[in-house]
Write a protein that holds these residues in place. Sequence first.
Motif, PDB file in Angstrom:
ATOM      1  N   LEU A 288      -4.254  -7.299  11.868  1.00 22.79           N
ATOM      2  CA  LEU A 288      -3.825  -8.593  11.346  1.00 22.79           C
ATOM      3  C   LEU A 288      -2.556  -8.493  10.515  1.00 22.79           C
ATOM      4  CD1 LEU A 288      -7.339  -9.887  10.210  1.00 22.79           C
ATOM      5  CD2 LEU A 288      -6.189 -10.273  12.397  1.00 22.79           C
ATOM      6  N   LEU A 289      -2.014  -7.307  10.387  1.00 19.13           N
ATOM      7  CA  LEU A 289      -0.822  -7.115   9.568  1.00 19.13           C
ATOM      8  C   LEU A 289       0.417  -6.998  10.447  1.00 19.13           C
ATOM      9  CD1 LEU A 289      -2.322  -4.538   7.027  1.00 19.13           C
ATOM     10  CD2 LEU A 289      -2.111  -7.023   6.788  1.00 19.13           C
ATOM     11  N   CYS A 290       1.565  -7.213   9.845  1.00 23.78           N
ATOM     12  CA  CYS A 290       2.833  -7.261  10.596  1.00 23.78           C
ATOM     13  C   CYS A 290       3.886  -6.408   9.897  1.00 23.78           C
ATOM     14  CB  CYS A 290       3.299  -8.708  10.727  1.00 23.78           C
ATOM     15  SG  CYS A 290       3.725  -9.470   9.145  1.00 23.78           S
ATOM     16  N   PRO A 291       5.110  -6.341  10.436  1.00 22.55           N
ATOM     17  CA  PRO A 291       6.145  -5.500   9.819  1.00 22.55           C
ATOM     18  C   PRO A 291       6.443  -5.839   8.361  1.00 22.55           C
ATOM     19  CG  PRO A 291       6.792  -6.056  12.050  1.00 22.55           C
ATOM     20  CD  PRO A 291       5.549  -6.839  11.764  1.00 22.55           C
ATOM     21  N   ASP A 292       6.240  -7.101   7.964  1.00 20.85           N
ATOM     22  CA  ASP A 292       6.482  -7.442   6.556  1.00 20.85           C
ATOM     23  C   ASP A 292       5.548  -6.654   5.638  1.00 20.85           C
ATOM     24  OD1 ASP A 292       8.492  -9.193   7.182  1.00 20.85           O
ATOM     25  OD2 ASP A 292       7.194 -10.966   7.200  1.00 20.85           O
ATOM     26  N   GLU A 293       4.296  -6.517   6.053  1.00 20.16           N
ATOM     27  CA  GLU A 293       3.354  -5.734   5.254  1.00 20.16           C
ATOM     28  C   GLU A 293       3.702  -4.240   5.278  1.00 20.16           C
ATOM     29  OE1 GLU A 293       1.457  -9.562   5.656  1.00 20.16           O
ATOM     30  OE2 GLU A 293       2.224  -8.219   7.216  1.00 20.16           O
ATOM     31  N   VAL A 294       4.220  -3.759   6.400  1.00 19.51           N
ATOM     32  CA  VAL A 294       4.632  -2.355   6.472  1.00 19.51           C
ATOM     33  C   VAL A 294       5.739  -2.089   5.461  1.00 19.51           C
ATOM     34  CG1 VAL A 294       5.705  -0.583   7.920  1.00 19.51           C
ATOM     35  CG2 VAL A 294       3.929  -2.065   8.880  1.00 19.51           C
ATOM     36  N   ARG A 295       6.735  -2.964   5.424  1.00 19.13           N
ATOM     37  CA  ARG A 295       7.838  -2.784   4.474  1.00 19.13           C
ATOM     38  C   ARG A 295       7.336  -2.898   3.032  1.00 19.13           C
ATOM     39  NH1 ARG A 295      10.702  -5.451   8.613  1.00 19.13           N
ATOM     40  NH2 ARG A 295      10.182  -7.504   7.769  1.00 19.13           N
ATOM     41  N   ALA A 296       6.436  -3.862   2.787  1.00 18.88           N
ATOM     42  CA  ALA A 296       5.893  -4.024   1.437  1.00 18.88           C
ATOM     43  C   ALA A 296       5.103  -2.791   1.009  1.00 18.88           C
ATOM     44  CB  ALA A 296       5.001  -5.262   1.391  1.00 18.88           C
ATOM     45  N   TRP A 297       4.376  -2.170   1.939  1.00 22.62           N
ATOM     46  CA  TRP A 297       3.603  -0.961   1.649  1.00 22.62           C
ATOM     47  C   TRP A 297       4.519   0.200   1.310  1.00 22.62           C
ATOM     48  CZ3 TRP A 297      -0.510   1.027  -0.126  1.00 22.62           C
ATOM     49  CH2 TRP A 297      -0.990   2.285   0.255  1.00 22.62           C
ATOM     50  N   LEU A 298       5.596   0.356   2.068  1.00 20.05           N
ATOM     51  CA  LEU A 298       6.529   1.449   1.799  1.00 20.05           C
ATOM     52  C   LEU A 298       7.229   1.258   0.466  1.00 20.05           C
ATOM     53  CD1 LEU A 298       8.079   1.944   5.359  1.00 20.05           C
ATOM     54  CD2 LEU A 298       6.307   3.306   4.255  1.00 20.05           C
ATOM     55  N   ILE A 299       7.570   0.006   0.138  1.00 22.60           N
ATOM     56  CA  ILE A 299       8.192  -0.284  -1.162  1.00 22.60           C
ATOM     57  C   ILE A 299       7.215   0.033  -2.291  1.00 22.60           C
ATOM     58  CG2 ILE A 299       9.057  -2.135  -2.651  1.00 22.60           C
ATOM     59  CD1 ILE A 299      10.250  -3.409  -0.133  1.00 22.60           C
ATOM     60  N   TYR A 300       5.947  -0.320  -2.086  1.00 26.10           N
ATOM     61  CA  TYR A 300       4.924  -0.035  -3.096  1.00 26.10           C
ATOM     62  C   TYR A 300       4.786   1.473  -3.320  1.00 26.10           C
ATOM     63  CZ  TYR A 300       0.224   0.766  -4.937  1.00 26.10           C
ATOM     64  OH  TYR A 300      -0.835   1.213  -5.667  1.00 26.10           O
ATOM     65  N   LEU A 301       4.737   2.238  -2.232  1.00 31.51           N
ATOM     66  CA  LEU A 301       4.612   3.695  -2.366  1.00 31.51           C
ATOM     67  C   LEU A 301       5.823   4.300  -3.066  1.00 31.51           C
ATOM     68  CD1 LEU A 301       3.148   4.655   1.139  1.00 31.51           C
ATOM     69  CD2 LEU A 301       1.912   4.447  -1.021  1.00 31.51           C
ATOM     70  N   ARG A 302       6.997   3.749  -2.776  1.00 29.66           N
ATOM     71  CA  ARG A 302       8.232   4.298  -3.348  1.00 29.66           C
ATOM     72  C   ARG A 302       8.420   3.875  -4.803  1.00 29.66           C
ATOM     73  NH1 ARG A 302      11.305   7.467  -4.597  1.00 29.66           N
ATOM     74  NH2 ARG A 302      13.446   7.831  -3.954  1.00 29.66           N
ATOM     75  N   GLU A 303       8.188   2.593  -5.098  1.00 30.19           N
ATOM     76  CA  GLU A 303       8.488   2.071  -6.428  1.00 30.19           C
ATOM     77  C   GLU A 303       7.318   2.218  -7.399  1.00 30.19           C
ATOM     78  OE1 GLU A 303      11.497   1.178  -7.198  1.00 30.19           O
ATOM     79  OE2 GLU A 303      12.230   1.397  -5.146  1.00 30.19           O
ATOM     80  N   GLU A 304       6.107   1.940  -6.926  1.00 29.37           N
ATOM     81  CA  GLU A 304       4.947   1.972  -7.821  1.00 29.37           C
ATOM     82  C   GLU A 304       4.305   3.359  -7.880  1.00 29.37           C
ATOM     83  OE1 GLU A 304       4.137  -0.556  -9.727  1.00 29.37           O
ATOM     84  OE2 GLU A 304       5.725  -1.821  -8.867  1.00 29.37           O
ATOM     85  N   ARG A 305       4.092   3.957  -6.727  1.00 36.72           N
ATOM     86  CA  ARG A 305       3.455   5.275  -6.685  1.00 36.72           C
ATOM     87  C   ARG A 305       4.462   6.416  -6.906  1.00 36.72           C
ATOM     88  NH1 ARG A 305      -1.145   5.101  -3.289  1.00 36.72           N
ATOM     89  NH2 ARG A 305      -1.180   7.387  -3.452  1.00 36.72           N
ATOM     90  N   LYS A 306       5.744   6.095  -6.858  1.00 38.84           N
ATOM     91  CA  LYS A 306       6.814   7.057  -7.125  1.00 38.84           C
ATOM     92  C   LYS A 306       6.810   8.231  -6.144  1.00 38.84           C
ATOM     93  CE  LYS A 306       7.973   4.704 -10.783  1.00 38.84           C
ATOM     94  NZ  LYS A 306       9.190   3.848 -10.779  1.00 38.84           N
ATOM     95  N   LEU A 307       6.482   7.962  -4.888  1.00 37.56           N
ATOM     96  CA  LEU A 307       6.509   9.021  -3.891  1.00 37.56           C
ATOM     97  C   LEU A 307       7.946   9.353  -3.512  1.00 37.56           C
ATOM     98  CD1 LEU A 307       3.592   8.156  -1.426  1.00 37.56           C
ATOM     99  CD2 LEU A 307       3.564   9.598  -3.450  1.00 37.56           C
ATOM    100  N   ALA A 308       8.202  10.617  -3.280  1.00 39.87           N
ATOM    101  CA  ALA A 308       9.531  11.052  -2.840  1.00 39.87           C
ATOM    102  C   ALA A 308       9.755  10.624  -1.394  1.00 39.87           C
ATOM    103  CB  ALA A 308       9.647  12.566  -2.967  1.00 39.87           C
ATOM    104  N   PRO A 309      11.018  10.462  -0.977  1.00 41.86           N
ATOM    105  CA  PRO A 309      11.292  10.072   0.419  1.00 41.86           C
ATOM    106  C   PRO A 309      10.623  10.991   1.434  1.00 41.86           C
ATOM    107  CG  PRO A 309      13.279   9.881  -0.890  1.00 41.86           C
ATOM    108  CD  PRO A 309      12.248  10.516  -1.784  1.00 41.86           C
ATOM    109  N   SER A 310      10.592  12.294   1.149  1.00 49.93           N
ATOM    110  CA  SER A 310       9.972  13.233   2.093  1.00 49.93           C
ATOM    111  C   SER A 310       8.472  13.010   2.211  1.00 49.93           C
ATOM    112  CB  SER A 310      10.249  14.666   1.653  1.00 49.93           C
ATOM    113  OG  SER A 310       9.760  14.890   0.342  1.00 49.93           O
ATOM    114  N   SER A 311       7.844  12.440   1.178  1.00 51.28           N
ATOM    115  CA  SER A 311       6.400  12.212   1.201  1.00 51.28           C
ATOM    116  C   SER A 311       6.013  10.984   2.013  1.00 51.28           C
ATOM    117  CB  SER A 311       5.872  12.062  -0.232  1.00 51.28           C
ATOM    118  OG  SER A 311       6.121  13.230  -0.984  1.00 51.28           O
ATOM    119  N   LEU A 312       6.998  10.165   2.390  1.00 48.83           N
ATOM    120  CA  LEU A 312       6.706   8.960   3.166  1.00 48.83           C
ATOM    121  C   LEU A 312       6.641   9.240   4.661  1.00 48.83           C
ATOM    122  CD1 LEU A 312       8.936   6.327   1.318  1.00 48.83           C
ATOM    123  CD2 LEU A 312       6.493   6.733   1.052  1.00 48.83           C
TER     124      LEU A 312
END
Length: 292
Positions: A42-66
């Motif tokens: 039920l999810l779409c590319p908008d949720e994918v981008r929002a998830w990646l932003i969350y991991l990068r900005e909130e969880r502070k994951l490094a680019p290599s960890s994505l």
Amino acid sequence: MTPLRQRMLHDMQIRNLAENTQKSYLQQVSSFARHFRRSPELLCPDEVRAWLIYLREERKLAPSSLGPTIGALRFLYRVTLKRDWSDEDFPLPKKPARLPVILSFDEVTAFFDAIPSLKHRAMLMTAYAAGLRISEVAHLKAIDIDSQRMVIRVNQGKNRKDRYVMLSPRLLEILRAYWHDAHPRDWLFPGDIPGRPITPSAIRLACNMARERSGIKKPITPHSLRHAFATHLLETGTDVRRIQLLMGHRSLSTTSRYLRIATSTVCATTSPFDLLPHPEPIPSPPAAPEYF
């Protein structure tokens, strides 16, 4: 297990993905679905981008960890769900280009001298002498050491590929001494659980303890020994293509990065500055008059 999770698991098994990759992909998709509290269908590319932003900005994951996250979502939507999504729907952040820290020959020697355990010494010497990955060292069997042909067989390394690497005569002496001391039956380096090989975490722990004893300030991991293996081969004149085969790299470009860190090869190149004629010496300024 939901029907979608089962389908994705079957798709990965059909394509013979490594078990660790399968577990990682399922964990990544599960975290993605829990975050939005909805089925991934039920999810779409908008949720994918929002998830990646969350991991990068909130969880502070490094680019290599994505990378594992993006790989898992690409597999789910393109393979299992057969969505016609482009690469832009899975934005992969650019990784910073960093060169690994390489141990010198003297530092490798000092590191090995600091290992009191014969098993740990044989294990980490094998990682360096054959350029093996940590999982490849852990899963070596006694029958993989072929002293007749002086090769080591690596079974199902990365990307599910077998390969042969050289068996150093000096390493063979160490392995024979270890074998006579420990008498391993199946796994060359057995773990604490009977019938199971040593774990990668146990190898990392042994490596870290040896680094502390050696007093070397550079970071040392089992993968550092693999980097040193490739770099030292290149610095002593081994062809890049041969190093690629020994390392088990899929692409030559992966091996070619060692050209940037083989300092005795690259940095030993004569600078064009040294080819210029020697300029006339700069005249000294006139001495200042003395008034006292």
